[in-house]
Design an enzyme around this catalytic site. Sequence first.
Site, PDB file in Angstrom:
ATOM      1  N   HIS A  63     -10.016   5.605   9.239  1.00 51.91           N
ATOM      2  CA  HIS A  63      -9.525   4.214   8.986  1.00 51.91           C
ATOM      3  C   HIS A  63      -8.113   4.340   9.523  1.00 51.91           C
ATOM      4  O   HIS A  63      -7.277   3.507  10.049  1.00 51.91           O
ATOM      5  CB  HIS A  63      -9.410   3.836   7.607  1.00 51.91           C
ATOM      6  CG  HIS A  63      -8.914   2.746   7.231  1.00 51.91           C
ATOM      7  ND1 HIS A  63      -9.821   1.723   7.347  1.00 51.91           N
ATOM      8  CD2 HIS A  63      -7.872   2.410   6.546  1.00 51.91           C
ATOM      9  CE1 HIS A  63      -9.187   0.566   6.664  1.00 51.91           C
ATOM     10  NE2 HIS A  63      -8.141   0.905   6.349  1.00 51.91           N
ATOM     11  N   PHE A 107      10.523  -0.098  13.740  1.00 47.70           N
ATOM     12  CA  PHE A 107       9.170   0.343  13.346  1.00 47.70           C
ATOM     13  C   PHE A 107       9.639   1.427  12.349  1.00 47.70           C
ATOM     14  O   PHE A 107       9.689   2.739  12.313  1.00 47.70           O
ATOM     15  CB  PHE A 107       8.568   1.065  14.525  1.00 47.70           C
ATOM     16  CG  PHE A 107       7.118   1.578  14.270  1.00 47.70           C
ATOM     17  CD1 PHE A 107       5.977   0.811  13.716  1.00 47.70           C
ATOM     18  CD2 PHE A 107       6.993   3.049  14.399  1.00 47.70           C
ATOM     19  CE1 PHE A 107       4.774   1.406  13.515  1.00 47.70           C
ATOM     20  CE2 PHE A 107       5.686   3.651  14.146  1.00 47.70           C
ATOM     21  CZ  PHE A 107       4.539   2.754  13.666  1.00 47.70           C
ATOM     22  N   ALA A 138      -0.279  -1.879   5.922  1.00 54.69           N
ATOM     23  CA  ALA A 138       0.483  -1.734   7.144  1.00 54.69           C
ATOM     24  C   ALA A 138      -0.369  -2.672   8.255  1.00 54.69           C
ATOM     25  O   ALA A 138       0.229  -3.033   9.220  1.00 54.69           O
ATOM     26  CB  ALA A 138       0.670  -0.458   7.546  1.00 54.69           C
ATOM     27  N   ILE A 174      -1.146   7.044   5.399  1.00 54.40           N
ATOM     28  CA  ILE A 174      -1.348   8.292   5.077  1.00 54.40           C
ATOM     29  C   ILE A 174      -2.836   8.856   5.424  1.00 54.40           C
ATOM     30  O   ILE A 174      -3.718   8.097   5.048  1.00 54.40           O
ATOM     31  CB  ILE A 174      -1.006   8.891   3.648  1.00 54.40           C
ATOM     32  CG1 ILE A 174       0.315   8.373   3.483  1.00 54.40           C
ATOM     33  CG2 ILE A 174      -1.158  10.411   3.292  1.00 54.40           C
ATOM     34  CD1 ILE A 174       0.937   8.604   2.049  1.00 54.40           C
ATOM     35  N   PHE A 208       0.840  -1.073  -0.130  1.00 52.42           N
ATOM     36  CA  PHE A 208      -0.017  -0.069  -0.028  1.00 52.42           C
ATOM     37  C   PHE A 208       0.734   1.178  -0.088  1.00 52.42           C
ATOM     38  O   PHE A 208       1.871   1.387   0.633  1.00 52.42           O
ATOM     39  CB  PHE A 208      -0.723  -0.163   1.357  1.00 52.42           C
ATOM     40  CG  PHE A 208      -2.044   0.714   1.139  1.00 52.42           C
ATOM     41  CD1 PHE A 208      -3.271  -0.035   0.855  1.00 52.42           C
ATOM     42  CD2 PHE A 208      -2.283   1.901   1.316  1.00 52.42           C
ATOM     43  CE1 PHE A 208      -4.476   0.952   1.072  1.00 52.42           C
ATOM     44  CE2 PHE A 208      -3.395   2.894   1.056  1.00 52.42           C
ATOM     45  CZ  PHE A 208      -4.389   2.185   1.216  1.00 52.42           C
TER      46      PHE A 208
END
Length: 158
Positions: free
Chosen positions: A91, A116, A59, A85, A25
């Site tokens: 969401h 991370f 993610a 983003i 993504f």
Amino acid sequence: MDTIKTIEGDLLARDAKFVIVAARFNDFIVEPLIRGAVDALKRHGAGDKNIELVRVPGAFELPLVAKRLAQSKRYQAVIALGAVIKGATAHFDYVCGECASGLSRAALDTGVPVAFGVLTTDTIEQAIERAGSKGGNKGADAALVALELVNLLRGLDQ
Ligand code: INI
């Protein structure tokens, strides 16, 4: 401080094996993060054979796969990369929250460092800045954190 015993990890890759788990993504952001991570590991001495790449859809999927990879004992560290983003709905908050806490849990449950390297930004511009332009490259930063943690954990075992 010079007189007390201090344990730190250095940034020499030696024989450590790393796996990068990266979300597809927002791939136009994640690809430069992957390149940054691989470049950082190589410049610190990691050979091609000691770096592997696993791709997941988004993610949200990073924690499950990061944990499986950490459990495999094939790698000394996992580097999780993605870009979340903000959009018009909540969401973003769910994906970021689950991703961050899941990656942390993967590290704590397995004892294997999970870096991370997931951008969580309000705008596309902020993500671009952190993927190899004026804000540096957060993929490279995450890779170096993983490397330092590998060596720190080795130091703690001695
Ligand atoms: N996944 C991301 O990696 N980044 C995003 O910005 C994002 N947004 O905004 O929706 C995103 N969503 C997908 C999510 O990670 C899962 O793949 C999906 O919900 C299926 O489980």
